[in-house]
Motif scaffolding. Structure first.
Motif, short mmCIF file in Angstrom:
data_model
loop_
_atom_site.label_atom_id
_atom_site.label_comp_id
_atom_site.label_asym_id
_atom_site.label_seq_id
_atom_site.Cartn_x
_atom_site.Cartn_y
_atom_site.Cartn_z
N LEU A 1 54.39 85.00 71.30
CA LEU A 1 54.04 86.43 71.33
C LEU A 1 52.58 86.59 70.90
O LEU A 1 52.11 85.86 70.03
CB LEU A 1 54.91 87.23 70.37
N LEU B 1 62.09 89.78 68.97
CA LEU B 1 61.29 90.12 70.16
C LEU B 1 61.17 88.93 71.11
O LEU B 1 61.20 89.10 72.34
CB LEU B 1 59.90 90.60 69.75
N THR C 1 53.03 94.32 81.02
CA THR C 1 54.06 94.76 80.09
C THR C 1 54.48 93.60 79.21
O THR C 1 54.84 92.54 79.72
CB THR C 1 55.28 95.29 80.87
N MET C 2 54.43 93.80 77.90
CA MET C 2 54.83 92.74 76.99
C MET C 2 55.06 93.30 75.60
O MET C 2 54.64 94.41 75.29
CB MET C 2 53.79 91.65 76.93
N ASN C 3 55.70 92.51 74.79
CA ASN C 3 55.89 92.83 73.39
C ASN C 3 54.81 92.13 72.58
O ASN C 3 54.30 91.09 72.99
CB ASN C 3 57.26 92.34 72.91
N ARG D 1 64.58 88.79 72.93
CA ARG D 1 64.78 89.90 73.89
C ARG D 1 63.84 89.81 75.09
O ARG D 1 64.20 90.20 76.20
CB ARG D 1 64.59 91.24 73.19
N SER D 2 62.63 89.31 74.87
CA SER D 2 61.67 89.23 75.97
C SER D 2 61.70 87.88 76.68
O SER D 2 60.97 87.67 77.65
CB SER D 2 60.25 89.51 75.45
N GLN E 1 60.57 85.06 75.71
CA GLN E 1 59.27 84.41 75.55
C GLN E 1 59.29 83.57 74.28
O GLN E 1 59.81 84.01 73.26
CB GLN E 1 58.15 85.45 75.45
#
Length: 154
Positions: free
Chosen positions: A36, A27, A11-13, A30-31, A33
């Motif tokens: 990306l 993103l 699961t990832m963006n 929010r993630s 990370q």
């Protein structure tokens, strides 16, 4: 033999080259990370976007020690620069054709890549080049723990 697909995070963006830097920043935040994957509209892996690539384009001086009198100026200038950069496309700041590992790769190979190249995060693709997930050092540690416990039980 253990494979990447047994330990990877699925699961990832992701962003596309046409997405805005603003979207990438949101993103990332929010993630939680700092990097990306960049994919095309069919989910084919085409590169990566790093928070450092964005920061290097909005902070006028290279990373290093800033004295406290310059820090306020640098932050204000970064904010002003980001006003112009935020609507630009990811494609301008992304690293193209960043190496990815295949989901059927041996975990021993991944351990070698991560430890020798000081990689903390690798994206995982299938044989056709489509993004499948990512693997990071915590996943590597889980694999190593499994190996240690398997050897202890032999």
């Amino acid at each position: 033999m253990s494979h990447v697909k047994e330990y990877m995070v699925r699961t990832m963006n992701s962003v596309t080259p046409d997405d805005s830097i603003r979207k990438a920043i949101i993103l990332m935040y929010r993630s939680e990370q700092s990097v990306l994957p960049v994919v095309d509209h069919q989910n084919l892996f085409v590169g990566t976007i790093y928070s450092n690539n964005i920061l290097k384009n909005i902070i006028p001086e290279s990373f290093g020690f800033l004295d406290s009198s310059r820090l306020f100026y640098e932050v204000n200038e970064a904010v002003e620069n980001l006003k112009y950069v935020k609507d630009e496309k990811v494609e301008k700041y992304m690293a193209r054709n960043r190496d990815a590992v295949k989901e059927n790769s041996d975990m021993k190979k991944i351990a070698d890549i991560m430890l020798n190249n000081k990689e903390s995060h690798l994206f995982v693709i299938n044989d056709k080049g489509f993004l499948r997930g990512f693997i990071e050092r915590s996943n590597l540690l889980h694999y190593l723990l499994d190996e240690a416990e398997d050897k202890r039980n032999d």
